[in-house]
Write an enzyme that holds these catalytic residues in place. Structure first.
Site, PDB file in Angstrom:
ATOM      1  N   GLY A 252      63.116  34.179  32.896  1.00 46.27           N
ATOM      2  CA  GLY A 252      63.983  34.932  33.801  1.00 46.27           C
ATOM      3  C   GLY A 252      65.034  35.774  33.112  1.00 46.27           C
ATOM      4  O   GLY A 252      65.691  36.585  33.759  1.00 46.27           O
TER       5      GLY A 252
ATOM      6  N   CYS B  47      42.060  41.801  59.071  1.00 48.55           N
ATOM      7  CA  CYS B  47      41.452  42.943  58.401  1.00 48.55           C
ATOM      8  C   CYS B  47      40.259  43.435  59.207  1.00 48.55           C
ATOM      9  O   CYS B  47      39.382  42.655  59.594  1.00 48.55           O
ATOM     10  CB  CYS B  47      40.987  42.534  57.002  1.00 48.55           C
ATOM     11  SG  CYS B  47      40.053  43.818  56.147  1.00 48.55           S
TER      12      CYS B  47
ATOM     13  N   CYS C 152      36.924  42.771  56.816  1.00 44.91           N
ATOM     14  CA  CYS C 152      36.403  41.443  56.474  1.00 44.91           C
ATOM     15  C   CYS C 152      36.927  40.351  57.382  1.00 44.91           C
ATOM     16  O   CYS C 152      36.668  39.178  57.158  1.00 44.91           O
ATOM     17  CB  CYS C 152      36.751  41.097  55.016  1.00 44.91           C
ATOM     18  SG  CYS C 152      38.501  40.690  54.783  1.00 44.91           S
TER      19      CYS C 152
ATOM     20  N   CYS D 125      42.804  44.688  54.314  1.00 39.80           N
ATOM     21  CA  CYS D 125      43.364  43.931  53.198  1.00 39.80           C
ATOM     22  C   CYS D 125      43.972  44.873  52.180  1.00 39.80           C
ATOM     23  O   CYS D 125      43.406  45.931  51.880  1.00 39.80           O
ATOM     24  CB  CYS D 125      42.269  43.144  52.486  1.00 39.80           C
ATOM     25  SG  CYS D 125      41.614  41.781  53.450  1.00 39.80           S
TER      26      CYS D 125
ATOM     27  N   CYS E   1      38.722  41.854  49.303  1.00 39.37           N
ATOM     28  CA  CYS E   1      38.125  42.177  50.594  1.00 39.37           C
ATOM     29  C   CYS E   1      36.633  42.493  50.427  1.00 39.37           C
ATOM     30  O   CYS E   1      35.791  42.012  51.185  1.00 39.37           O
ATOM     31  CB  CYS E   1      38.865  43.384  51.193  1.00 39.37           C
ATOM     32  SG  CYS E   1      38.357  43.826  52.857  1.00 39.37           S
TER      33      CYS E   1
END
Lengths: 309, 276, 311
Positions: free
Chosen positions: A56, A266, A269, A293, A299
């Site tokens: 970080g 979606c 799909c 997607c 997808c």
């Protein structure tokens, strides 16, 4: 990862294995160094090592001029170039799409100058460079995610002065960040930060999670893979090592929520448990619904599996 | 020389409560207040450096349950004496000894912080004027004075109500900002605040000067009750009648000295027309 | 370079200066009962060239704080005083007296040239603030020492709401529950008489008096044992100032906080403090009980100041 240093030196200088060649020899050899020479790569790797050791923490590095404009992934590109070699398989996505113009350009740059192989399939890739998304498929400990970061400083909105920022991170004084979350909630009823949500890494440093959506944030927590964040314009590299705590900053009584559109799925799909993006009905030709997607490769694979089953 | 108070803490509720022992429990033979050889002069650096004499050697004892009235014309040093005891003025010489739970305390040599800590707790000063936040109500002011001396909140509010009623301060005035009260009303609030849960010694500096006759009666009765409960009182009053009623002894001052001291009927007879 | 002085406090202080393993911070394990919560010993601050020789040529006798060569300002020198728990101590003086310098030295807003500032911490230990790092002193400002500045813009973030300014201190102290933060902020702002309906307004839109109230709420958020107030009502309209002064006095009394009040205004010092000191040209001229200082000032300068204030 790249071939061992000794092998490379041998190849260059033609010395017997085990012979004493130097890095200087390597640098002066006439082979095309690509976009990033070995000195630069070494610097980036050292920055990466520091970043991994202090999860970080934003490590400053000497960001080089890249053939992509600043703010278009030059930082992520430098990380990828520093860590890939001929054995690597590289996937590059932009907003989840392998075929976006920027993704295509970056991938071409990497492949042409490093000898690595390209792919659109997540499970084939060793390094995945991305802007704005984490692939829907779970990644393994052998894979490295490289994220492109425009603004690495999570406190950018609350403090301008560089010295004060350094001090705040050093003293873990994130009060101003909390105040901005408080103000957000007071003003809007909810915390409205959507992308680049600030997270606490390893219980110590707060990071900007680049423009990835909230949807992807929980996937960083205790992830089995390594995530590297590169900001070329701002000249910073930071990292989330595997199995590290990543907690989005939020109040105890304000749960962190990911984006959801009830009922949306979606239109290609039928997935509803993925990050979906909206498209205007006229431009795609989909018969029903306006969602697809974001992760195009995922997808596509779902659809091909459907067809096979 | 008596040793100074050591380790005096800033008063908390608990310590103040224990310090307020019943006055009658203390040793009756020791005066509550003992002043010896007190001198005070002022140097006016910004005038011409001149020296003004205030007190020229005061010896005085005040015992529990005594009310000593200071009489004399203005400029005699009555207020100066009270202020030197309270240490609003810094005495130039002499000693002021106060009886206390830890033994006698010599006030003139005491460190400021320690003196601030025992003021209000061991001895109090009631001036003519109300010094309080202008936006506080009368009941609040008096109750807080009681709380500062160790009363709990409920008792203090009750005692404050009793005191204000006694001084005939209309209940409708108890919550208005003290700053809008009349002079006489303020003075009654001041007196109530100064005498609630009283310390062993009270210094009163013209505490009823602004009161009309009816209210003055009630106020004097309240002050008389103080000595009845064993408080030692050293007071400056304007009028002979008050002194006559309240004082167990009258001390006459002139030019910073005590010229006469005795029971009221004896002393005041001489002062008719003089101590105005 | 810090010049240490081992002069004992006259109020019967029994602290012993034992250095712990960490030699960089001076600690003193002293009994806390009867101890002052703040003990300033021979504090000094020189701006510009750190020229100790300038000290002899400055002060009330020299009539200036500036060194003869003009390169140094001895803003404060040889300043000593104590503050007991729950006591309000006043610092009074005209401009150039060094009173604000003393306050900022204790607050840690600037470094000091000489002396010690012993502060009793919540755990009972005593530490010399001047031996701490800037980081450590900043950490103290969260819940052990608060400051209220003359200019509210210095103590507040004007681009943040009133509630947000208080939330800043609470979150710095580790508060993480939004509901509780909001409740406590509302409580504090209510106590400092900021209208509840303005809690979510940016402080930039507040008047001077309101800003001071928000500053007070923020300063008291984490219940610090000590608060420093620098000219808390200067610059406010008289009626507004009276209200703020009232509020400060009742807060100090109610919360039992130790305070150092810096002001050039006698009315402020008289209303808020039990003891005070007068400063001139960087030095302490006189120190004593507030009522005594005002009614029986000893030093010529103090007599002048008091006479002018009474006029």
């Amino acid at each position: 990862m790249s071939a061992t240093l000794a092998e490379t030196l041998d190849a260059v200088v033609g010395a017997e294995p085990g012979g004493a060649a130097t890095l200087a020899d390597l640098v002066t050899e006439p082979v095309d160094p690509g976009i990033l020479d070995e000195h630069a790569k070494r610097e980036v790797r050292r920055a990466i090592l520091t970043a991994v050791c202090v999860p970080g923490y934003q490590v400053p590095f000497g960001s080089r001029e890249m053939p992509v404009a600043r703010g278009w992934g030059s930082g992520g590109l430098q990380i990828t170039l520093a860590i890939v070699g001929v054995d690597d398989v590289v996937k590059v996505i932009d907003q989840g799409d392998d075929e976006g113009v920027n993704a295509v350009n970056l991938r071409r740059l990497v492949i042409n100058t490093t000898g690595a192989v390209e792919t659109t399939e997540v499970d084939e890739a060793t390094v995945i460079q991305t802007r704005h998304r984490i692939p829907e498929d779970p990644l393994s400990p052998d894979q490295t995610l490289v994220l492109q970061v425009p603004v690495p400083e999570p406190l950018r909105g609350v403090e301008r002065n560089m010295a004060t920022l350094a001090q705040m991170h050093a003293e873990a004084d994130y009060a101003r960040m909390w105040v901005s979350l408080y103000e957000d909630k007071v003003r809007n009823g909810v915390i409205t930060k959507s992308t680049g949500y600030p997270c606490l890494v390893g219980g110590r440093y707060v990071i900007a999670t680049t423009p990835i959506p909230r949807w992807d944030i929980p996937r960083l927590h205790q992830a089995p893979f390594l995530s590297l964040f590169g900001a070329g314009r701002e000249r910073k590299i930071y990292a989330i090592p595997p199995d590290t705590d990543v907690e989005p900053l939020t109040f105890d009584d304000v749960p962190f929520e990911v984006e959801r559109t009830p009922g949306a799925s979606c239109s290609l799909c039928r997935a509803s448990e993925a990050y979906l993006v909206e498209i205007p009905p006229s431009s795609f030709g989909a018969a029903d619904g306006r969602w697809i997607c974001s992760d195009t490769a995922w997808c596509r694979r779902r659809r091909s599996e459907d067809n096979l089953s | 020389m008596t040793p100074p108070l050591t380790d005096v803490e800033t008063p908390t509720q608990a310590t103040v409560a224990t310090a307020i022992t019943e006055h009658s429990e203390r040793d009756e033979n020791v005066p509550v207040l003992s002043v010896r050889g007190l001198h005070k002069h002022f140097v006016l650096h910004n005038v011409d450096g001149r020296r003004v004499e205030g007190l020229n050697g005061i010896d005085l004892d005040v015992r529990a349950g005594e009310h000593i009235a200071l009489a004399g014309s203005s400029g005699a040093g009555k207020s100066t004496l009270l202020k030197c005891i309270y240490r609003t003025y810094l005495p130039s010489a002499g000693t002021v000894t106060l009886r206390s739970p830890n033994g006698p305390v010599e006030l003139t040599g005491l460190a400021d912080a320690k003196l601030a800590a025992i003021r209000g707790r061991e001895f109090g000063y009631v001036s003519q004027f109300l010094r309080a936040e202008p936006r506080r109500g009368a009941l609040d002011i008096v109750a807080r004075a009681g709380i500062a001396r160790g009363m709990d909140r409920e008792t203090a509010i009750e005692a404050a109500a009793v005191a204000l009623r006694r001084l005939h301060l209309d209940e409708s005035l108890w919550d208005v900002f003290a700053s809008v009260l009349s002079g006489g009303e303020k003075q009654r609030v001041n007196l109530a605040a100064g005498t609630i849960s009283p310390p062993q010694l009270l210094l009163l500096d013209e505490p009823v000067s602004a009161l009309d006759p009816a209210n003055r009666e009630a106020a004097l009765a309240l002050i008389a009750d103080l000595t009845a409960t064993g408080v030692a009182v050293l007071a400056v009053f304007h009028d002979l009648d008050a002194m006559d009623r309240l004082a167990s002894r009258v001390v006459v001052m002139r030019s910073g000295r005590i010229i006469e001291s005795g029971p009221p009927d004896q002393v005041l007879h001489h002062l008719e027309g003089v101590a105005r | 370079m810090t010049v240490y002085d081992t002069a004992r406090d006259t109020a019967g202080d029994t602290s012993s200066d034992t250095r712990l393993e960490d030699a960089t911070i001076a600690y003193s394990k002293a009994p806390s009962a009867g101890q002052p919560v703040l003990r300033v010993e021979r504090l000094g601050k020189i701006f510009g060239d750190q020229n100790l020789a300038a000290v002899a040529h400055t002060g009330p006798n020299a009539g200036t704080e500036k060194s003869p060569d003009g390169n140094s300002v001895v803003a404060a020198w040889d300043v000593s005083f104590n503050v007991a728990a729950g006591e309000a101590f006043g610092v009074i003086g005209e401009s150039g007296s060094g009173k604000s310098t003393v306050m900022r030295a204790i607050a840690g807003d600037h470094s000091s040239t000489a002396g010690s500032v012993w502060m009793q911490r919540r755990d009972g230990s005593t530490v010399d603030l001047l031996t701490m790092t800037a980081s450590e002193r900043r950490a103290l400002r969260v819940d052990e020492l608060s400051v209220v500045y003359q200019d509210a813009a210095e103590g507040l973030d004007l681009g943040v709401t009133a509630g947000g300014n208080v939330a800043d201190r609470l979150t710095a102290a580790g508060w993480r529950n939004f509901g509780q933060i909001r409740e406590r902020a509302a409580e504090l702002l209510g106590r400092t008489e900021v209208p509840l309906e303005r809690m979510d307004d940016l402080v930039r839109t507040f008047s001077g008096g309101m800003r001071q109230r928000v500053q007070l709420a923020r300063a008291l958020a984490n219940r610090p044992p000590i608060v420093l107030l620098d000219e808390p009502t200067t610059g406010l309209d008289a009626s507004v100032a009276a209200g703020v002064l009232d509020l400060i006095r009742s807060l100090l009394e109610e919360l039992g906080i130790a305070a150092v009040v810096v002001s050039h205004d006698f009315a402020v010092i008289e209303m808020l403090t039990t003891r005070c000191m007068v400063m001139q040209h960087g030095r302490v001229v006189e120190q004593g009980l507030t009522d005594q200082l005002f009614e029986d000032p000893q030093a010529p300068y103090t007599q002048r100041l008091v006479a002018a204030a009474r006029a």
